[in-house]
Design an enzyme around this catalytic site. Sequence first.
Site, PDB file in Angstrom:
ATOM      1  N   CYS A 171      37.746  34.317  38.711  1.00 44.07           N
ATOM      2  CA  CYS A 171      36.526  34.830  39.338  1.00 44.07           C
ATOM      3  C   CYS A 171      35.277  34.186  38.752  1.00 44.07           C
ATOM      4  CB  CYS A 171      36.454  36.349  39.195  1.00 44.07           C
ATOM      5  SG  CYS A 171      36.485  36.955  37.496  1.00 44.07           S
ATOM      6  N   GLU A 227      34.954  44.975  39.091  1.00 44.35           N
ATOM      7  CA  GLU A 227      34.702  43.594  38.676  1.00 44.35           C
ATOM      8  C   GLU A 227      35.241  42.728  39.796  1.00 44.35           C
ATOM      9  OE1 GLU A 227      34.873  40.063  37.919  1.00 44.35           O
ATOM     10  OE2 GLU A 227      36.636  40.541  36.711  1.00 44.35           O
ATOM     11  N   LYS A 233      48.388  50.380  38.157  1.00 43.62           N
ATOM     12  CA  LYS A 233      49.098  49.786  39.286  1.00 43.62           C
ATOM     13  C   LYS A 233      48.955  48.270  39.233  1.00 43.62           C
ATOM     14  CE  LYS A 233      47.854  48.516  43.235  1.00 43.62           C
ATOM     15  NZ  LYS A 233      48.666  47.252  43.316  1.00 43.62           N
ATOM     16  N   GLU A 291      34.142  32.525  48.303  1.00 43.53           N
ATOM     17  CA  GLU A 291      35.034  32.325  47.162  1.00 43.53           C
ATOM     18  C   GLU A 291      36.370  31.777  47.656  1.00 43.53           C
ATOM     19  OE1 GLU A 291      36.049  34.670  43.085  1.00 43.53           O
ATOM     20  OE2 GLU A 291      36.289  35.826  44.925  1.00 43.53           O
TER      21      GLU A 291
END
Length: 489
Positions: free
Chosen positions: A290, A256, A182, A390
């Site tokens: 990331c 992750e 997806k 973040e």
Amino acid sequence: MTLDRSLDRDAFFIDGGWAAPATSATLEVVSPHSEQVVATVPEGSAGDIDAAVAAARRAFDEGPWPRMSPQERIAVLEVFSGLYAARMQEMAEVITAEMGSPISFSQLAQSPAPWMQIEAFLGIARDFAWEETRPGVLGADVVVRREPLGVVAAIPPWNVPQFTTISKVVPALLAGNTVVLKPAPETPLDAYLMAELLAEAGVPAGVVNIVAAGREVGEHLVAHPGVDKVAFTGSTAAGRRIAAVCGERLRRVSLELGGKSAAIVLDDADLETTMAGLRFIGLMNSGQACVAQTRILAPRSRYDEVVEALAQTVDGMAVGDPGDPATEIGPMVARRQQERVEKYIALGQEEGARLVVGGNGLPAGVDRGWYVRPTVFADVDNRMRIAQEEIFGPVLSVIGYDGVDEAVRIANDSDYGLAGTVWTADPEAGLGVARRVRAGTYGVNTYTMDFAAPFGGFKDSGIGREFGPEGLAEYTELKSIYTSAPEPA
């Protein structure tokens, strides 16, 4: 940069061919640079996911792929690798068009790095211990096998879509699994190109199925009873939800997730070398990475020197059209991401951090697009939200420290533990620091990802590992077979 064909699509890749969508809903893929629609594709529904999972289930339960030898699967993916290599430039251009990654970064990482992953996993699979015989402590030999898990739901993010797709799809396939992929709704186009290459390589029908959709449909896939494992890359918030759903079902999961990594500048570091490194690891992919090291830890004895050098470095970076090879910082993927980053820039000023470079407003020479000015904050306290959360944009925070012990403490004072670096003239001292920081990947005077080694994070940065033999093992189940009974006592 001009693509030589239309990117519009009207079907999903299901059961080895192009399948009509269950509804008329569509996704518009919008250029973050021009704010113009570059392609229209179908938007997946729960019904489309059901069809994709059913195809993957049949291919696993009844088809040839899981029953092939590892060498036979390797041979098919060797063909795929060759086809992928021939289309890397096209793949780079597609990703730049759909999500705004500077073409220089796309040509460096968005398409070559996935191909390097394919080649690395092929090499690992050739030498992998798919089956071994061990002497048992009770006297009987034990056959230990690595067998496929079943149907894998692979859910990559939009920032490095092929990089995170290949890290899941290729090891899953090499291990004998089938896949429902997806893609993120912002970046479905690269997955269509990959589907073409998989079909041309001879991957059997139903082994890979691709349906682009949003979060709600993604949750339907995660919870689907026909799925055996979920492999996800994305935000920590979404990862928590996926982990909860999988936990309720005792479903295998690998995650992750996010990062807020620190680059520690020691007092003996060469600043020219350090700034060349921070230019990339702090702001790669326009800060939408990331592993980006957005907390810069500087010794108080050289604090002003580090801030000035970083400000000059960031202020000199070229911002603009991602299709221009000279561009280093492109736009954010979407208006919502631009607004998110701008809110953090405003928050940093409210928290008392000193704005050195950047700030809100479009960069010079830019009159449209979802751009953010590359920004450096000084006088940042590690407790500030801009140091703890973040941001996922081109915003760097410089934090002062006294002594190596405090630097390590600050680096570890985070909910995340994905990546990091240390910059020093003494590699042995750097290695000592690396051993003390709780992060899954670390660099001494460099940062990279070697696909022979595991990648992943500590703490809220995830569960499980990608790359290396460990990344391949994530897609297998262990079975022990006892070949003889022990002799009676």
